[in-house]
Design a protein around this motif. Structure first.
Motif, mmCIF file in Angstrom:
data_model
loop_
_atom_site.group_PDB
_atom_site.id
_atom_site.type_symbol
_atom_site.label_atom_id
_atom_site.label_comp_id
_atom_site.label_asym_id
_atom_site.label_seq_id
_atom_site.Cartn_x
_atom_site.Cartn_y
_atom_site.Cartn_z
ATOM 1 N N LYS A 287 57.381 17.620 108.778
ATOM 2 C CA LYS A 287 57.969 16.474 109.468
ATOM 3 C C LYS A 287 57.110 16.170 110.693
ATOM 4 C CE LYS A 287 61.221 19.030 112.433
ATOM 5 N NZ LYS A 287 62.656 19.204 112.807
ATOM 6 N N PRO A 288 57.277 14.992 111.292
ATOM 7 C CA PRO A 288 56.463 14.659 112.470
ATOM 8 C C PRO A 288 56.744 15.603 113.637
ATOM 9 C CG PRO A 288 57.455 12.697 111.526
ATOM 10 C CD PRO A 288 58.105 13.858 110.852
ATOM 11 N N LEU A 289 55.745 15.747 114.520
ATOM 12 C CA LEU A 289 55.957 16.513 115.744
ATOM 13 C C LEU A 289 56.830 15.708 116.701
ATOM 14 C CD1 LEU A 289 52.482 18.107 116.601
ATOM 15 C CD2 LEU A 289 54.313 18.994 115.155
ATOM 16 N N PRO A 290 57.625 16.382 117.543
ATOM 17 C CA PRO A 290 58.443 15.645 118.523
ATOM 18 C C PRO A 290 57.568 14.981 119.572
ATOM 19 C CG PRO A 290 58.531 18.010 118.925
ATOM 20 C CD PRO A 290 57.810 17.836 117.624
ATOM 21 N N GLU A 291 58.068 13.907 120.155
ATOM 22 C CA GLU A 291 57.310 13.191 121.177
ATOM 23 C C GLU A 291 57.007 14.071 122.388
ATOM 24 O OE1 GLU A 291 55.842 10.266 121.203
ATOM 25 O OE2 GLU A 291 56.401 10.032 119.102
ATOM 26 N N VAL A 303 55.749 26.982 112.638
ATOM 27 C CA VAL A 303 55.749 28.200 111.829
ATOM 28 C C VAL A 303 54.667 28.024 110.769
ATOM 29 C CG1 VAL A 303 57.040 29.719 110.301
ATOM 30 C CG2 VAL A 303 58.187 28.635 112.252
ATOM 31 N N VAL A 304 53.710 28.963 110.735
ATOM 32 C CA VAL A 304 52.544 28.810 109.864
ATOM 33 C C VAL A 304 52.377 30.027 108.972
ATOM 34 C CG1 VAL A 304 51.403 27.377 111.599
ATOM 35 C CG2 VAL A 304 50.872 29.811 111.488
ATOM 36 N N ALA A 455 50.215 15.074 109.847
ATOM 37 C CA ALA A 455 49.324 16.166 109.462
ATOM 38 C C ALA A 455 48.481 16.599 110.648
ATOM 39 C CB ALA A 455 48.423 15.735 108.300
ATOM 40 N N LEU A 456 47.880 17.765 110.499
ATOM 41 C CA LEU A 456 46.890 18.279 111.445
ATOM 42 C C LEU A 456 45.514 18.049 110.843
ATOM 43 C CD1 LEU A 456 48.586 21.675 112.398
ATOM 44 C CD2 LEU A 456 48.718 19.504 113.643
ATOM 45 N N GLU A 507 57.291 24.996 109.108
ATOM 46 C CA GLU A 507 58.358 24.478 109.963
ATOM 47 C C GLU A 507 57.773 23.862 111.208
ATOM 48 O OE1 GLU A 507 61.816 26.960 110.872
ATOM 49 O OE2 GLU A 507 61.098 28.400 109.379
ATOM 50 N N VAL A 508 58.437 22.810 111.712
ATOM 51 C CA VAL A 508 58.139 22.216 113.016
ATOM 52 C C VAL A 508 59.398 22.323 113.855
ATOM 53 C CG1 VAL A 508 57.597 20.095 114.253
ATOM 54 C CG2 VAL A 508 56.405 20.619 112.113
#
Length: 509
Positions: A287-291, A303-304, A455-456, A507-508
């Motif tokens: 999901k997108p990262l928070p602002e 979480v990677v 994405a990264l 996870e984000v």
């Protein structure tokens, strides 16, 4: 949230993925030449005892070709050979050529790198001369080096439109066995320690090759027993594993789980896929990262999986916590350097001077770099405010052009365009010229591109010591690189190569 269609990060994917890989593969050329790559013939019983093991080892007539595969997509080819030259005293020539080609967005990027090295053929024979020819992505140049009577190397650098430059290089410990370490290690059934003078930065790095237990693999539909040798350079720190048939033919080379060199005929090796690496190598997020991750101060948690222990080194920006299921929780944070810690320039390097050094790539001692640094910074004494001025100047004066690559800071300054690598390289050179320790940071940055997928993407930015370490991103004009930056290494090395294709975000938070 950035939505980029033609961002410098696009070709920065190539820069932080293909370019470090291509530089690593330049070193890999020597390793491949050195692997027992041969239509094996028994060493001639009349071979002179005065010749090095590297000469006595069997090898194919005319050299070998390899296809280069990134995540099972062909992105280039290699040619390697090692021959005894006619005449006395006996000498050995090592030939290595790398061609790297891939699409970045809709644009084709290509690099051609060829090296020839000449050694004394006797055991422990010295490196006598070398030539390095670079064409395409990164810029064109030729380096011609010759050993001096004093023991060093005299290198002449030739570039179109420039006067020839003479570059004194310290004596190298590279020996003829280092041109073919894997083959020597397998022939001796023993570890080989040595050194290699890098063809990109003209620094000498340690190189070690060890034997590993043989493996059974299927080659052309037939199960065969393969010898195995693992080589590792102090520069890339990525194990390069060669697989060799009992006849002495090298059939496969692995480095990391991402890149392979596969023995092929010349015609097949040169037939490449048109791979678009921007999407191929990204790390898709659930999901997108928070602002809040973009604020300064700010932070985010991921979480990677697929993150080896050596990358879990806590810093002022990154914290790691192992979880019972084998995954890792990573906390990324960003904050401006504290006012109390900031120092006036010049600032002493906490690493003993490595981050103030001028070299063939950074060129912080070049008159044009020193002059431009002085113009940008003026009389500003505060190291952090000076670093901010450099960051802003580079961000606003370099055109964002991922089709215009340069491997040297003076070239970047002259052309004033490029992607994240050019922005970071020039910034580091200008900072070092101003007496501010600085280095390039390799990692990933958060983006939502045209297809809307969070994405990264592989990226490069800058770290400067202004009394304490701080990170800046001149590509996006961030005086403090925000918490969407996830760092893995420094100075354009290829340690990050094993992460490509294996790093996953589950996870984000």
């Amino acid at each position: 949230m950035k939505t980029l269609t033609a961002s410098p990060v696009r070709r920065g994917v190539m820069t932080r993925t293909l370019r470090p890989m291509s530089l690593a593969l330049v070193s890999l050329c020597a390793l491949l030449t050195g692997a027992p790559a041969a239509w094996a013939q028994a060493p001639a019983p009349t071979a002179p005892a005065a010749l090095s093991d590297v000469v006595k080892a069997p090898r194919p007539q005319g050299g070998e070709f390899f296809g280069l595969y990134l995540m099972d997509k062909k992105v280039g080819w290699l040619f390697t050979d090692l021959v005894v030259m006619p005449g006395e005293p006996a000498r050995v020539k090592s030939i290595n050529q790398l061609v790297f080609k891939a699409l970045v967005g809709t644009r084709l990027s290509e690099r051609n790198h060829r090296e020839e090295r000449v050694y004394e053929a006797k055991p422990g024979g010295r490196l006598l001369s070398f030539s390095v020819v670079q064409r395409g992505d990164g810029g064109d140049q030729t380096l011609e080096g010759t050993a001096t009577p004093e023991g060093g190397m005299r290198v002449v650098r030739k570039r179109l439109g420039h006067a020839d430059e003479v570059l004194p290089v310290a004596a190298t410990k590279e020996r003829v066995e280092d041109a073919d370490q894997a083959r020597v290690a397998l022939a001796r059934k023993a570890k080989v320690d040595g050194f290699v003078l890098d063809g990109m930065d003209l620094e000498t790095y340690g190189l070690t090759t060890t034997m590993e237990p043989a493996e059974q693999r299927t080659v052309n539909g037939v199960k065969v027993k393969l010898g195995k040798a693992s080589s590792i350079s102090q520069k890339e720190k990525v194990p390069v594993v060669s697989y060799v048939t009992q006849r002495g033919e090298m059939v496969l080379v692995d480095f990391g789980q991402t890149m392979q060199a596969r023995k092929e005929t010349e015609a097949v090796a040169k037939r490449m896929d048109l791979v678009e690496v921007f999407g191929l190598t990204r790390v898709v997020l659930p999901k997108p990262l928070p602002e809040s991750a973009r604020a300064v101060p700010g932070n985010v948690k991921l979480v990677v999986t697929g993150l080896p222990e050596k990358f879990r080194v806590g810093t002022y920006r990154q914290k790691f916590a192992a979880r019972p299921d084998g995954s890792v929780e990573v906390t990324l944070q960003a904050a401006a350097p504290s006012t109390a810690a900031r120092k006036p320039r010049p600032v002493a390097d906490p690493d003993g001077g490595e981050n103030l050094k001028s070299n063939l790539i950074v060129e912080s001692d070049a008159p044009a770099i020193r002059e431009q640094s002085k113009k940008i910074i003026g009389d500003e004494k505060d190291a952090y405010r000076a670093a901010q001025k450099v960051n802003t100047w580079v961000a606003t004066h370099l055109e964002k052009d991922y089709g215009a690559s340069a491997d040297r800071a003076t070239d970047v300054l002259r052309q004033k365009r490029g992607d994240c690598t050019e922005h970071s390289l020039l910034s580091v050179a200008l900072l070092r010229a101003a007496g501010i320790p600085a280095r390039r940071v390799d990692g990933v940055i958060y983006m939502v591109n045209q297809d809307g997928v969070p994405a990264l993407y592989w990226h490069e930015w800058v770290e400067a010591f202004v009394g304490e370490w701080t990170q800046l991103d001149p590509t996006f004009n961030q005086p403090v690189a925000d918490a969407t930056h996830f760092a893995f290494g420094y100075e354009g090395n290829a340690e990050i190569t094993p992460l490509i294709g294996t790093l996953k975000v589950t996870e984000v938070k």
